[in-house]
Design an enzyme around this catalytic site. Sequence first.
Site, mmCIF file in Angstrom:
data_model
loop_
_atom_site.group_PDB
_atom_site.id
_atom_site.type_symbol
_atom_site.label_atom_id
_atom_site.label_comp_id
_atom_site.label_asym_id
_atom_site.label_seq_id
_atom_site.Cartn_x
_atom_site.Cartn_y
_atom_site.Cartn_z
ATOM 1 N N GLY A 140 67.643 -23.352 -86.281
ATOM 2 C CA GLY A 140 66.669 -22.668 -86.953
ATOM 3 C C GLY A 140 65.375 -23.226 -85.819
ATOM 4 O O GLY A 140 65.383 -24.414 -85.973
ATOM 5 N N LEU A 141 64.202 -22.255 -86.327
ATOM 6 C CA LEU A 141 62.787 -22.256 -85.563
ATOM 7 C C LEU A 141 61.818 -23.151 -86.138
ATOM 8 O O LEU A 141 62.116 -22.077 -87.515
ATOM 9 C CB LEU A 141 62.118 -20.992 -85.230
ATOM 10 C CG LEU A 141 60.847 -22.107 -84.236
ATOM 11 C CD1 LEU A 141 61.165 -21.859 -83.054
ATOM 12 C CD2 LEU A 141 59.966 -20.255 -84.007
ATOM 13 N N TYR A 166 51.883 -23.750 -95.046
ATOM 14 C CA TYR A 166 52.008 -23.721 -93.279
ATOM 15 C C TYR A 166 51.115 -22.706 -93.055
ATOM 16 O O TYR A 166 50.587 -22.827 -91.883
ATOM 17 C CB TYR A 166 53.705 -23.500 -92.364
ATOM 18 C CG TYR A 166 53.824 -25.010 -92.642
ATOM 19 C CD1 TYR A 166 54.049 -25.732 -93.449
ATOM 20 C CD2 TYR A 166 55.611 -24.382 -92.520
ATOM 21 C CE1 TYR A 166 55.579 -26.858 -93.620
ATOM 22 C CE2 TYR A 166 57.175 -25.477 -92.122
ATOM 23 C CZ TYR A 166 56.414 -26.385 -92.952
ATOM 24 O OH TYR A 166 57.948 -26.938 -92.800
ATOM 25 N N ASP A 216 61.792 -20.929 -90.266
ATOM 26 C CA ASP A 216 61.971 -22.402 -91.322
ATOM 27 C C ASP A 216 59.726 -22.089 -91.536
ATOM 28 O O ASP A 216 59.350 -23.134 -91.182
ATOM 29 C CB ASP A 216 62.605 -24.039 -91.036
ATOM 30 C CG ASP A 216 61.666 -24.477 -92.098
ATOM 31 O OD1 ASP A 216 62.659 -24.334 -93.525
ATOM 32 O OD2 ASP A 216 60.916 -25.002 -91.819
ATOM 33 N N LYS A 223 58.661 -22.081 -98.909
ATOM 34 C CA LYS A 223 59.262 -23.015 -99.756
ATOM 35 C C LYS A 223 57.735 -22.454 -100.287
ATOM 36 O O LYS A 223 56.610 -22.790 -100.224
ATOM 37 C CB LYS A 223 59.100 -24.923 -99.149
ATOM 38 C CG LYS A 223 59.766 -24.912 -98.148
ATOM 39 C CD LYS A 223 59.620 -26.346 -97.018
ATOM 40 C CE LYS A 223 59.955 -26.053 -95.916
ATOM 41 N NZ LYS A 223 59.828 -25.624 -94.543
ATOM 42 N N HIS A 279 59.088 -27.948 -102.377
ATOM 43 C CA HIS A 279 59.113 -28.498 -100.418
ATOM 44 C C HIS A 279 58.908 -29.896 -101.216
ATOM 45 O O HIS A 279 59.570 -30.959 -100.214
ATOM 46 C CB HIS A 279 57.693 -28.107 -100.439
ATOM 47 C CG HIS A 279 57.486 -28.088 -99.093
ATOM 48 N ND1 HIS A 279 56.394 -27.599 -98.618
ATOM 49 C CD2 HIS A 279 57.400 -29.276 -97.741
ATOM 50 C CE1 HIS A 279 56.476 -27.596 -97.166
ATOM 51 N NE2 HIS A 279 56.553 -28.582 -97.177
HETATM 52 N N1 LIG Z 1 59.777 -30.438 -95.851
HETATM 53 C C1 LIG Z 1 58.701 -30.882 -95.391
HETATM 54 O O1 LIG Z 1 58.933 -31.587 -95.610
HETATM 55 C C2 LIG Z 1 59.277 -30.913 -93.980
HETATM 56 C C3 LIG Z 1 57.670 -31.677 -92.639
HETATM 57 C C4 LIG Z 1 57.504 -31.653 -91.857
HETATM 58 C C5 LIG Z 1 58.319 -30.545 -90.487
HETATM 59 N N2 LIG Z 1 59.030 -29.709 -91.403
HETATM 60 C C6 LIG Z 1 59.798 -28.432 -91.140
HETATM 61 O O2 LIG Z 1 60.415 -28.725 -89.193
HETATM 62 C C7 LIG Z 1 60.029 -28.627 -88.598
HETATM 63 C C8 LIG Z 1 59.688 -29.187 -87.116
HETATM 64 O O3 LIG Z 1 59.240 -30.832 -87.680
HETATM 65 P P1 LIG Z 1 58.398 -30.786 -86.612
HETATM 66 O O4 LIG Z 1 57.507 -30.331 -86.125
HETATM 67 O O5 LIG Z 1 57.553 -32.176 -87.924
HETATM 68 O O6 LIG Z 1 58.797 -31.940 -85.856
HETATM 69 P P2 LIG Z 1 59.985 -31.409 -84.514
HETATM 70 O O7 LIG Z 1 60.517 -30.606 -84.480
HETATM 71 O O8 LIG Z 1 60.947 -33.026 -83.734
HETATM 72 O O9 LIG Z 1 59.022 -31.607 -83.039
HETATM 73 C C9 LIG Z 1 57.997 -30.864 -82.125
HETATM 74 C C10 LIG Z 1 57.584 -31.490 -81.527
HETATM 75 O O10 LIG Z 1 58.059 -31.549 -80.655
HETATM 76 C C11 LIG Z 1 57.528 -30.437 -79.682
HETATM 77 N N3 LIG Z 1 58.813 -30.196 -78.879
HETATM 78 C C12 LIG Z 1 59.382 -29.396 -78.837
HETATM 79 N N4 LIG Z 1 60.996 -29.465 -78.092
HETATM 80 C C13 LIG Z 1 60.812 -29.825 -77.535
HETATM 81 C C14 LIG Z 1 61.005 -30.097 -76.775
HETATM 82 N N5 LIG Z 1 62.502 -29.977 -75.820
HETATM 83 N N6 LIG Z 1 61.169 -31.397 -75.543
HETATM 84 C C15 LIG Z 1 59.916 -32.035 -76.052
HETATM 85 N N7 LIG Z 1 58.821 -31.892 -77.030
HETATM 86 C C16 LIG Z 1 59.605 -30.226 -77.707
HETATM 87 C C17 LIG Z 1 56.800 -29.335 -79.901
HETATM 88 O O11 LIG Z 1 55.838 -28.933 -79.434
HETATM 89 P P3 LIG Z 1 55.506 -27.750 -78.170
HETATM 90 O O12 LIG Z 1 55.015 -26.644 -79.596
HETATM 91 O O13 LIG Z 1 54.734 -27.527 -77.819
HETATM 92 O O14 LIG Z 1 57.406 -27.002 -78.023
HETATM 93 C C18 LIG Z 1 56.480 -30.384 -81.081
HETATM 94 O O15 LIG Z 1 54.973 -30.829 -81.362
HETATM 95 C C19 LIG Z 1 58.334 -27.878 -89.316
HETATM 96 O O16 LIG Z 1 57.910 -27.276 -88.073
HETATM 97 C C20 LIG Z 1 58.910 -27.461 -90.486
HETATM 98 O O17 LIG Z 1 59.490 -26.493 -90.192
HETATM 99 C C21 LIG Z 1 60.058 -29.813 -92.818
#
Ligand SMILES: NC(=O)c1ccc[n+]([C@@H]2O[C@H](COP(=O)([O-])OP(=O)(O)OC[C@H]3O[C@@H](n4cnc5c(N)ncnc54)[C@H](OP(=O)(O)O)[C@@H]3O)[C@@H](O)[C@H]2O)c1
Length: 295
Positions: free
Chosen positions: A19-20, A52, A47, A77, A110
């Site tokens: 998912g996104l 957020y 998600d 969450k 969360h």
């Molecule tokens: N439950 C929790 O406590 C918790 C904590 C943190 C995150 N989350 C959830 O998990 C999701 C993902 O985690 P995250 O945002 O921390 O990290 P991630 O998805 O591992 O990485 C996102 C980062 O990587 C970049 N990116 C995306 N696709 C890419 C690709 N194909 N190649 C190179 N770079 C890429 C994005 O920038 P661009 O947008 O510029 O592409 C962004 O800076 C969050 O959005 C959230 O929904 C949950």
Amino acid sequence: MNRISNLTLNNGITMPCLGLGVLDRANRASTAAAVEAAIADGYRLIDTAASYLNEREVGEGLARSGVARADLFVTTKVWMSDYGEEKTLHAYEASLGRLGLDYIDLYLLHWPVPLDFEATIAAYKVLEKLLAEGRVRAIGVSNFSAAHLENLMAQTEIVPAVNQVELNPSFQQKDLRAAHRQLGIVTQAWSPIGGGFRRSADQGSDPIADPVIAGLAQKHGRTAAQIILRWHIQNGVSVVPKSFNPKRIVENRNVFDFELPADDMAAINALDKGLRTGPDPETTTAAAFDIAIED
Ligand SMILES: NC(=O)c1ccc[n+]([C@@H]2O[C@H](COP(=O)([O-])OP(=O)(O)OC[C@H]3O[C@@H](n4cnc5c(N)ncnc54)[C@H](OP(=O)(O)O)[C@@H]3O)[C@@H](O)[C@H]2O)c1
């Protein structure tokens, strides 16, 4: 077929395995367009979280997508400051209102609050009630350790369907994943492609920059992100990579038409550094984050 496959949760409902993710408080104005672009590309799981601060924008993207509500899967969450019988119910209603929905597919606690686990239990009991009333389709947790899960399950009725935790090749959580398998809990990876490292000072451990991953990317004619996402999926792990960039949104979904052989999976399994970028779930409190949830 390059379509997102589904996982079946422990209560029988299906959830897309990819998912996104939409955590990007600095760019919340871009959320609706990213959600709309992702759904147009075939994503169905979004998600988000109250913390957020973009549930309204997510709702706008969902509405603009034109896809029937029943075909979408929305996770949100409840934030730690809203744990407690009345507060959690109020938080649920507020999330629904901001999203413009009348039910949530997957509703998660969360973080655990180990220093006040009674509040965590009270919040989870509200989630159980919402599930019984059909106001959410599945319930679960996020950032729980195996001990937190055990403690929760000893005091509540319903086994969480999902535990969403930090997980990527540099932080593989092998023991926790084994515990989830035993308990019938789906592991969902946050920062699946190492986003946490790119926000931290430890860029050297970013899996997207790892030479082994780069070699596999070259071998398979894929990007590093695609190799990592494919590794998760072959491990039975659900992923919510975040991107607000239309090209990377498509890239991250494009991982269902190739397979990593066992030796490539083993090469990634060997990259575990045991390095967490997020807070330690043993000591989390709402105060440590300083986030004010909107009403
Ligand atoms: N439950 C929790 O406590 C918790 C904590 C943190 C995150 N989350 C959830 O998990 C999701 C993902 O985690 P995250 O945002 O921390 O990290 P991630 O998805 O591992 O990485 C996102 C980062 O990587 C970049 N990116 C995306 N696709 C890419 C690709 N194909 N190649 C190179 N770079 C890429 C994005 O920038 P661009 O947008 O510029 O592409 C962004 O800076 C969050 O959005 C959230 O929904 C949950």
